[in-house]
Write an enzyme that holds these catalytic residues in place. Structure first.
Site, short mmCIF file in Angstrom:
data_model
loop_
_atom_site.label_atom_id
_atom_site.label_comp_id
_atom_site.label_asym_id
_atom_site.label_seq_id
_atom_site.Cartn_x
_atom_site.Cartn_y
_atom_site.Cartn_z
N LYS A 147 7.97 11.60 -22.88
CA LYS A 147 7.11 12.30 -21.94
C LYS A 147 7.76 13.63 -21.60
O LYS A 147 8.99 13.76 -21.69
CB LYS A 147 6.97 11.46 -20.66
CG LYS A 147 5.74 11.75 -19.86
CD LYS A 147 4.56 10.89 -20.28
CE LYS A 147 3.31 11.26 -19.50
NZ LYS A 147 2.17 10.41 -19.84
N GLY A 183 -15.43 7.59 -13.14
CA GLY A 183 -15.16 8.88 -13.77
C GLY A 183 -15.26 8.71 -15.27
O GLY A 183 -16.11 7.96 -15.78
N ASN A 184 -14.38 9.37 -16.01
CA ASN A 184 -14.44 9.32 -17.47
C ASN A 184 -14.40 7.90 -18.02
O ASN A 184 -15.28 7.48 -18.75
CB ASN A 184 -13.28 10.13 -18.06
CG ASN A 184 -13.50 11.61 -17.87
OD1 ASN A 184 -14.62 12.11 -18.02
ND2 ASN A 184 -12.45 12.32 -17.49
N VAL A 185 -13.36 7.14 -17.66
CA VAL A 185 -13.22 5.79 -18.21
C VAL A 185 -14.24 4.84 -17.57
O VAL A 185 -14.91 4.06 -18.27
CB VAL A 185 -11.79 5.23 -17.99
CG1 VAL A 185 -11.66 3.83 -18.56
CG2 VAL A 185 -10.74 6.14 -18.63
P1 NAD Z 1 -11.28 10.43 -13.74
O1 NAD Z 1 -10.62 11.38 -12.81
O2 NAD Z 1 -12.28 10.93 -14.71
O3 NAD Z 1 -12.01 9.26 -12.90
C1 NAD Z 1 -11.50 8.70 -11.75
C2 NAD Z 1 -12.65 8.47 -10.80
O4 NAD Z 1 -12.15 7.78 -9.66
C3 NAD Z 1 -13.27 9.78 -10.29
O5 NAD Z 1 -14.68 9.74 -10.47
C4 NAD Z 1 -12.89 9.81 -8.83
O6 NAD Z 1 -13.88 10.42 -8.02
C5 NAD Z 1 -12.76 8.34 -8.51
N1 NAD Z 1 -11.94 8.05 -7.34
C6 NAD Z 1 -10.84 8.70 -6.90
N2 NAD Z 1 -10.39 8.14 -5.76
C7 NAD Z 1 -11.21 7.10 -5.50
C8 NAD Z 1 -11.26 6.13 -4.47
N3 NAD Z 1 -10.39 6.10 -3.48
N4 NAD Z 1 -12.23 5.18 -4.52
C9 NAD Z 1 -13.15 5.20 -5.51
N5 NAD Z 1 -13.15 6.11 -6.51
C10 NAD Z 1 -12.20 7.04 -6.50
O7 NAD Z 1 -10.09 9.66 -14.47
P2 NAD Z 1 -10.20 8.77 -15.79
O8 NAD Z 1 -9.80 9.58 -16.95
O9 NAD Z 1 -11.50 8.04 -15.79
O10 NAD Z 1 -9.02 7.73 -15.52
C11 NAD Z 1 -9.16 6.68 -14.59
C12 NAD Z 1 -7.84 5.93 -14.47
O11 NAD Z 1 -7.47 5.39 -15.75
C13 NAD Z 1 -6.66 6.80 -14.04
O12 NAD Z 1 -5.79 6.01 -13.26
C14 NAD Z 1 -5.99 7.17 -15.34
O13 NAD Z 1 -4.62 7.45 -15.17
C15 NAD Z 1 -6.18 5.88 -16.13
N6 NAD Z 1 -6.17 6.07 -17.58
C16 NAD Z 1 -7.05 6.90 -18.18
C17 NAD Z 1 -7.05 7.06 -19.55
C18 NAD Z 1 -8.04 7.96 -20.24
O14 NAD Z 1 -8.19 7.85 -21.47
N7 NAD Z 1 -8.73 8.82 -19.52
C19 NAD Z 1 -6.10 6.36 -20.34
C20 NAD Z 1 -5.21 5.49 -19.70
C21 NAD Z 1 -5.26 5.36 -18.32
#
Ligand code: NAD
Length: 357
Positions: A81, A182-184
């Site tokens: 990292k 969100g995304n995932v």
């Molecule tokens: P993202 O920012 O697109 O989505 C996160 C969502 O959570 C957002 O819509 C946000 O508004 C919401 N949120 C934030 N605080 C909140 C709360 N208190 N209550 C309810 N909703 C809340 O992020 P992502 O890319 O979808 O990732 C989500 C999680 O998965 C993160 O923890 C990230 O580290 C982990 N992750 C993501 C990936 C990836 O491929 N994107 C891979 C491994 C792990």
């Protein structure tokens, strides 16, 4: 900086390198935790750390996590990292990114960089102009947005955990509470909806909620209500540290399976879940689809191969939960044990190869 070697010993790092570039203002640390399974891969985080100690701690913690994640996912990769000490919104410049790329290049492939907080696909493109040891760019053969594959892996891992809990093989009619769409979370909602699950969702952004409600017909609850929601599965897909002494007693689910990183606030929360009989799919094992996706670039990206490999998150979660049951240890410890076992086997093989050459 006092105690650096103590920290390296505690975390078990092979190499930590500090980089400075006066012209661009780059201050970066690259942590290579392990190359036992292969070159170390992990994103670069650009963050305005309060001090150097905080940056070092973060890079040590995150790079070690990548070793475990890659090992459990069955990848021939080690853990690394990078952190860049800067505010991504106000201090990031092409010169700084290029200086970082030269730092990566100087490690001769021992560390492969990717996107993380504060970095974008276009930043990776800039970095790739200087070094090939970067993945996740928009170049031909680039793997693109990983969130769909992360969700696909979570979906499969969730099914394994659900079955392990004795609740069946089908998610048809099963209530799944998603924290964060969100995304995932959005992609996960799509897979679950196609499987016939009933969605209960929360988010802090109305736009995100609206999209999922319109497309998949989900029920909406407030951010604080999600823990106590009546459901079979809770899928944390927003923040870390959400499984803690305050939230665990509220849970009504039987299974916890979501993408968020570092879901357990402290280690003892994993024991608490285990003692309550809740089935927890460890975060770094169930959310490895994104890493599998980006790592596939190194062998020439092939979507079909990636889909096949990511669907094996099912087997990984099943394996971890069986270790947990057999050894009577919580799943988060079982995941670490599985990673350690893979690293130990690879080390033995290395010693054997060296002595027979
Ligand atoms: P993202 O920012 O697109 O989505 C996160 C969502 O959570 C957002 O819509 C946000 O508004 C919401 N949120 C934030 N605080 C909140 C709360 N208190 N209550 C309810 N909703 C809340 O992020 P992502 O890319 O979808 O990732 C989500 C999680 O998965 C993160 O923890 C990230 O580290 C982990 N992750 C993501 C990936 C990836 O491929 N994107 C891979 C491994 C792990």
């Amino acid at each position: 900086m006092l105690g650096v070697f103590h920290d390296l010993e505690t975390y078990g790092h092979e190499q930590v390198t500090f980089f400075h570039d006066k012209e661009s203002g780059l201050k970066a640390i690259i942590g290579v935790h392990s190359t036992v399974l292969g070159p170390s891969l992990g994103g670069c985080r650009m963050w305005k750390y309060t001090d150097e100690q905080a940056a070092l701690r973060d890079v040590l913690r995150l790079s070690r996590g990548m070793t475990f994640k890659a090992a459990v996912a069955g990848l021939k990769l080690g853990g690394g990292k990078a952190v860049v000490m800067a505010d991504a919104r106000t201090e990031k410049t092409p010169e700084m990114l290029k200086a970082f790329a030269r730092a990566v290049e100087s490690l001769n492939g021992k560390y492969i960089t990717a996107e993380d907080v504060g970095m974008s696909v276009s930043d990776i493109d800039t970095i790739r102009g200087i070094t090939n040891h970067a993945v996740g760019g928009s170049n031909e053969g680039g793997s693109g947005d990983p969130s769909g594959m992360t969700a696909f892996g979570v979906f499969h891992g969730m099914k394994a955990a659900f079955k392990f809990a004795g609740l069946g093989e089908s998610l048809n009619g099963v209530r799944v509470a998603i924290q964060g769409v969100g995304n995932v979370g959005y992609h996960l909602a799509s897979y679950l909806s196609a499987a016939g699950a009933k969605l209960i969702i929360t988010d802090i952004y109305p736009n995100q909620i609206e999209k999922v409600v319109q497309e998949f017909g989900a029920e909406v609850v407030g951010p604080d209500q999600i823990y106590a929601t009546d459901c079979e599965i809770f899928a944390p897909c927003a923040l870390g540290a959400i499984l803690n002494a305050r939230t665990i007693p509220q849970l009504k689910c039987k299974v916890i399976a979501g993408s968020a990183n570092n879901q357990l606030e402290v280690d003892s929360d994993g024991f608490d879940l285990f003692n309550r009989g809740l089935v927890y799919a460890p975060d770094y094992a169930i959310n490895s689809g994104g890493l599998i996706n980006v790592a596939a670039e190194l062998d020439g990206y092939n979507h079909e191969r990636v889909v096949n490999k990511v669907s094996q998150v099912y087997n990984t979660i099943e394996n971890i939960l069986e270790i947990s049951r057999n050894q009577q240890i919580p799943p988060h410890q079982a995941a670490d044990a599985l990673a350690q076992q893979k690293l130990t086997e690879a080390k033995k093989l290395q010693v054997k190869t060296k002595t027979t050459v």
